[in-house]
Structures are given as structure tokens and as C-alpha cells.
Design a protein around this motif. Structure first.
Motif, PDB file in Angstrom:
ATOM      1  N   PHE A 174      60.189  -8.653  51.084  1.00  0.00           N
ATOM      2  CA  PHE A 174      61.567  -8.340  51.460  1.00  0.00           C
ATOM      3  C   PHE A 174      62.579  -8.688  50.367  1.00  0.00           C
ATOM      4  O   PHE A 174      63.759  -8.809  50.636  1.00  0.00           O
ATOM      5  CB  PHE A 174      61.950  -8.978  52.793  1.00  0.00           C
ATOM      6  N   ARG A 230      62.177  -3.956  48.507  1.00  0.00           N
ATOM      7  CA  ARG A 230      62.871  -3.068  49.447  1.00  0.00           C
ATOM      8  C   ARG A 230      62.996  -1.647  48.898  1.00  0.00           C
ATOM      9  O   ARG A 230      63.143  -0.698  49.667  1.00  0.00           O
ATOM     10  CB  ARG A 230      64.259  -3.614  49.767  1.00  0.00           C
ATOM     11  N   HIS A 276      53.671  -8.121  55.561  1.00  0.00           N
ATOM     12  CA  HIS A 276      54.459  -9.217  55.004  1.00  0.00           C
ATOM     13  C   HIS A 276      53.711 -10.507  55.319  1.00  0.00           C
ATOM     14  O   HIS A 276      53.483 -10.822  56.482  1.00  0.00           O
ATOM     15  CB  HIS A 276      55.850  -9.255  55.624  1.00  0.00           C
ATOM     16  N   LYS A 331      62.195 -12.397  62.613  1.00  0.00           N
ATOM     17  CA  LYS A 331      62.738 -12.425  61.244  1.00  0.00           C
ATOM     18  C   LYS A 331      62.293 -11.176  60.474  1.00  0.00           C
ATOM     19  O   LYS A 331      63.097 -10.549  59.774  1.00  0.00           O
ATOM     20  CB  LYS A 331      62.281 -13.701  60.530  1.00  0.00           C
ATOM     21  N   HIS A 344      64.636  -8.086  58.922  1.00  0.00           N
ATOM     22  CA  HIS A 344      64.553  -7.546  57.561  1.00  0.00           C
ATOM     23  C   HIS A 344      64.394  -6.023  57.604  1.00  0.00           C
ATOM     24  O   HIS A 344      65.023  -5.307  56.821  1.00  0.00           O
ATOM     25  CB  HIS A 344      63.381  -8.158  56.796  1.00  0.00           C
ATOM     26  N   GLU A 400      67.627  -4.369  58.309  1.00  0.00           N
ATOM     27  CA  GLU A 400      68.525  -4.431  57.157  1.00  0.00           C
ATOM     28  C   GLU A 400      68.175  -3.383  56.108  1.00  0.00           C
ATOM     29  O   GLU A 400      69.046  -2.922  55.373  1.00  0.00           O
ATOM     30  CB  GLU A 400      68.482  -5.819  56.521  1.00  0.00           C
TER      31      GLU A 400
END
Length: 87
Positions: free
Chosen positions: A16, A21, A42, A68, A72, A75
Motif C-alpha cells: 500500500f 498503489r 498484502h 485496515k 487502503h 483510498e
């Protein structure tokens, strides 16, 4: 010209970071183009489990770590992520 098989599953590994990304738009585009499954991997560093407060994660629980990771993914902004499954 060789008849190439279309991918059915695409794996994106990520930490991340900003660099990592950058792979998501390409992977998402390929998954949609080939109607393939997109898998995101991940790996949570041991330090994040042992020292969760240093990483902003509540005491390590599977649910907190998944939340969490989902944050990510939100986002990153893949657009419609109803086809992305988090396990």
C-alpha cells in the motif's frame, strides 16, 4: 500469431505504498477487460502485530487488520469495487 489464453485470475501484491498503489489501475483495467478475478495480497509485517500502536492498528485481530486493508483499498479508488473481495 499464437493463440494466447486470457487470464482468469490476476494477483496484485502490495504494501500500500505510493509506488505499489500505481499497479491497481492497471490490474483493475486488465481484470475488467478479461473478466478476470482480481486478487490482492498484502502481508502484514510481524512488527505490526507485535507493536500495533506504532502502526496505528488496534491490538492485532484479524478483523482490525482486514478493516485496515479495506480502508487502503477504498483510498486507492478503483471505482466500483463490488467485484473486489477481501478475505
Amino acid at each position: 500469431m499464437a493463440n494466447l489464453a486470457r487470464p482468469r485470475k490476476i494477483l496484485v501484491t502490495t504494501d500500500f505504498s505510493d509506488m505499489a498503489r500505481q499497479a491497481f489501475p492497471y490490474a483493475g483495467s486488465m481484470a475488467r477487460r478479461f473478466d478476470a478475478e482480481l486478487h490482492v495480497l498484502h502481508v502484514v509485517p510481524d512488527a505490526e502485530i507485535v507493536f500495533p500502536s506504532a502502526y496505528g492498528v488496534p491490538p492485532a485481530s484479524r478483523e482490525a487488520l482486514l478493516a485496515k486493508a479495506e480502508q487502503h483499498l477504498d483510498e486507492i479508488g478503483l471505482g466500483d469495487t463490488t467485484w473486489v473481495k477481501v478475505k
